[in-house]
Design an enzyme around this catalytic site. Structure first.
Site, PDB file in Angstrom:
ATOM      1  N   SER A  59       3.676  95.751  21.445  1.00 56.45           N
ATOM      2  CA  SER A  59       3.795  97.208  21.351  1.00 56.45           C
ATOM      3  C   SER A  59       2.623  97.766  20.564  1.00 56.45           C
ATOM      4  CB  SER A  59       5.110  97.579  20.664  1.00 56.45           C
ATOM      5  OG  SER A  59       5.231  98.977  20.539  1.00 56.45           O
ATOM      6  N   ALA A  60       1.979  98.803  21.095  1.00 59.03           N
ATOM      7  CA  ALA A  60       0.789  99.368  20.448  1.00 59.03           C
ATOM      8  C   ALA A  60       1.102 100.059  19.132  1.00 59.03           C
ATOM      9  CB  ALA A  60       0.110 100.354  21.404  1.00 59.03           C
ATOM     10  N   HIS A  61       2.245 100.751  19.058  1.00 60.42           N
ATOM     11  CA  HIS A  61       2.476 101.586  17.873  1.00 60.42           C
ATOM     12  C   HIS A  61       2.852 100.791  16.631  1.00 60.42           C
ATOM     13  CE1 HIS A  61       6.955 101.996  17.216  1.00 60.42           C
ATOM     14  NE2 HIS A  61       6.974 101.474  18.417  1.00 60.42           N
ATOM     15  N   CYS A 110      15.493 101.577  15.443  1.00 63.94           N
ATOM     16  CA  CYS A 110      16.357 101.873  16.595  1.00 63.94           C
ATOM     17  C   CYS A 110      17.820 101.981  16.203  1.00 63.94           C
ATOM     18  CB  CYS A 110      16.194 100.790  17.660  1.00 63.94           C
ATOM     19  SG  CYS A 110      14.494 100.592  18.202  1.00 63.94           S
TER      20      CYS A 110
END
Length: 381
Positions: free
Chosen positions: A199-201, A326
Site C-alpha cells: 500500500s502506497a499510503h 480500520c
C-alpha cells in the site's frame, strides 16, 4: 488547525514533498489515459506508469511485470485470496492464516468459509508470535495457501518469513504475505513468496493506490481477476489506471529504498526513548515482543486506567491509535491483543505509538510528558 503531535504512522503517512511534486504534472499537463496507445498523451502516461512499476518492484526485489496496481492493500488482498480460491474452484480447499492478521485478511477468509473453504486460524503466544511447528502441523494435502503478514500493524511483531516461505516451498503451497506495514520500513524480499500486498499510503505515498505482487514463471496458479472490463493490468485488474497516484507510489518506493535503513536506526532510538519512559509508569506493560519487531512501533497497555478516557485525553495533544485504523471506531478491545491473551480491560487501555519520517526528538519528549500527565490524571479521577 492546531494539530497534535502525530504518532500514528501505521495508520497512514503524509505524502513526502518529493512525491507530491512528482504527481502534480499528471493531474494536468500529462493527463492522458495510460491505455490510450495512439497518441503522445497516452504514451506519456503509460511510460510514467511503467517507470513507477519498476520502482515499486525494485523496493521488494521483484520484476516489474510481477507488479499489479490496485486501489490499495484491501483490494490486493481480496484479489490474491479470492482469485486463488476461484482458480481452484471445484476442489476441496484449505487455507492457513493467523488470528492476528489485519481485518482485510480475516474478513476475506470469513467470506471464503461461507463459500465452502476450510480455514485454520493459527493462535499466537503472549508476544504475538506464531509457532512454526503449529503451522507445519496445520498443513493438509488439500492446503492451497498460507497467508501470514510480514509485520503486525498493531504490535510491530515480525513473523519468521524465510522459514514460512521455505515450508510453503517444501509443500508446494502458495505463500501470500501482507507486507503493508513492512515494505519501505525494513528490507522486504519476494524470494519464495508467491503473492504480496502493498500500500502506497503506508510509505509516504498517496492513498487509493496499492499493488499485488504475483510471481511469474511458477507452477502454482495465479489469482483470477475479481474486476472485469478492459483487461488492464495483464487481465488481472481492469479499470483506468490512477496515473498520478501510481507515479506517487513509484516515487515513494524509490525514496524509501534510499532512506529506510538510516531512518529505521533513527526511529528505533526515538521509539526506545519513548518506550523506556512510558514503561516507568506504574502498571504500564509492553504488548508484544521487544526483539523481533518493526523499529518504529510500540504498543503499551496502562493497567488500572479506564481505556476510553485515557485514549480520548491522550489524543488531545498526541495523535495515536488503539489498533488498526480500520477498527478504531470500535469500543471492543483489539482482536490482536485478545488473541495474545490480554485481559479485555487492559486491551482497551492499550495505545499504539508509531513513529515516522518527520518525528523529532522534541516530539518524543513532549509526548512522554503529556502521556505521563494524562495517565496520572486518569488514575486520580
Amino acid at each position: 488547525m492546531n494539530y497534535p503531535i502525530y504518532l500514528d504512522y501505521n495508520a497512514t503517512t503524509p505524502c513526502a514533498p518529493e512525491v507530491i511534486e512528482a504527481m502534480l504534472p499528471y493531474f494536468g499537463t500529462h493527463f492522458g489515459n495510460a491505455a490510450s496507445k495512439s497518441h503522445p498523451y497516452g504514451w506519456m502516461a503509460e511510460n510514467a506508469v511503467e517507470e513507477a512499476r519498476e520502482k515499486v518492484a525494485h523496493l521488494i526485489g521483484a520484476k516489474s511485470k510481477e507488479i499489479i496496481f490496485t486501489s490499495g492493500a484491501t483490494e490486493s488482498i481480496n484479489l490474491g485470496i479470492k482469485g486463488i480460491f476461484e482458480n481452484y474452484a471445484g476442489e476441496r480447499q484449505h487455507y492457513i492464516t493467523c488470528q492476528t492478521e489485519h481485518k482485510a485478511v480475516l474478513d476475506t477468509f470469513a467470506e471464503l468459509e461461507k463459500r465452502g473453504a476450510e480455514v485454520t486460524y493459527l493462535p499466537v503466544n503472549s508476544k504475538g508470535e506464531i509457532s512454526l511447528s503449529d503451522l507445519e502441523t496445520a498443513i493438509y494435502p488439500h492446503t492451497k495457501m498460507i497467508c501470514l503478514m510480514w509485520a503486525n500493524n498493531e504490535t510491530g511483531v515480525i513473523h519468521p518469513i524465510p522459514e514460512i516461505a521455505q515450508l510453503c516451498e517444501k509443500n508446494c503451497i502458495i505463500f501470500f504475505t501482507d507486507a503493508v506495514q513492512a515494505a519501505g520500513k525494513i528490507p522486504v524480499s519476494v524470494k519464495s513468496v508467491h503473492l504480496m500486498a502493498l500500500s502506497a499510503h503506508k510509505l509516504y505515498g498517496p492513498k487509493g493506490v496499492g499493488a499485488l505482487f504475483v510471481r511469474h514463471n511458477h507452477e502454482l496458479p495465479k489469482p483470477l481477476a475479481q474486476i472485469h472490463g478492459g483487461g488492464h493490468e495483464k487481465g488481472m485488474r481492469s479499470g483506468t489506471l490512477n496515473v498520478p497516484a501510481i507515479v506517487g507510489f513509484g516515487k515513494a518506493a524509490e525514496l524509501r529504498l534510499g532512506e529506510m535503513t538510516q531512518d529505521a536506526r533513527r526511529l528505533e532510538l526515538l521509539r526506545n526513548q519513548l518506550e523506556k519512559a512510558l514503561l516507568e509508569i506504574p502498571g504500564a506493560v509492553l504488548n508484544g515482543s521487544q526483539e523481533n519487531r518493526l523499529p518504529h512501533v510500540t504498543n503499551i497497555a496502562f493497567a488500572g486506567v479506564e481505556g476510553e478516557g485515557l485514549f480520548r485525553k491522550v489524543n488531545l495533544k498526541v495523535a495515536v491509535s488503539s489498533g488498526s485504523a480500520c477498527t478504531s471506531i470500535s469500543p471492543k478491545p483489539s482482536h490482536v491483543l485478545q488473541a495474545m491473551g490480554l485481559d479485555p480491560d487492559l486491551g482497551r487501555a492499550s495505545i499504539r505509538f508509531s513513529l515516522g519520517r518527520i518525528t523529532t526528538e522534541k516530539n518524543i519528549e513532549d509526548a512522554i510528558a503529556w502521556v505521563k500527565k494524562v495517565v496520572e490524571e486518569v488514575i486520580n479521577v
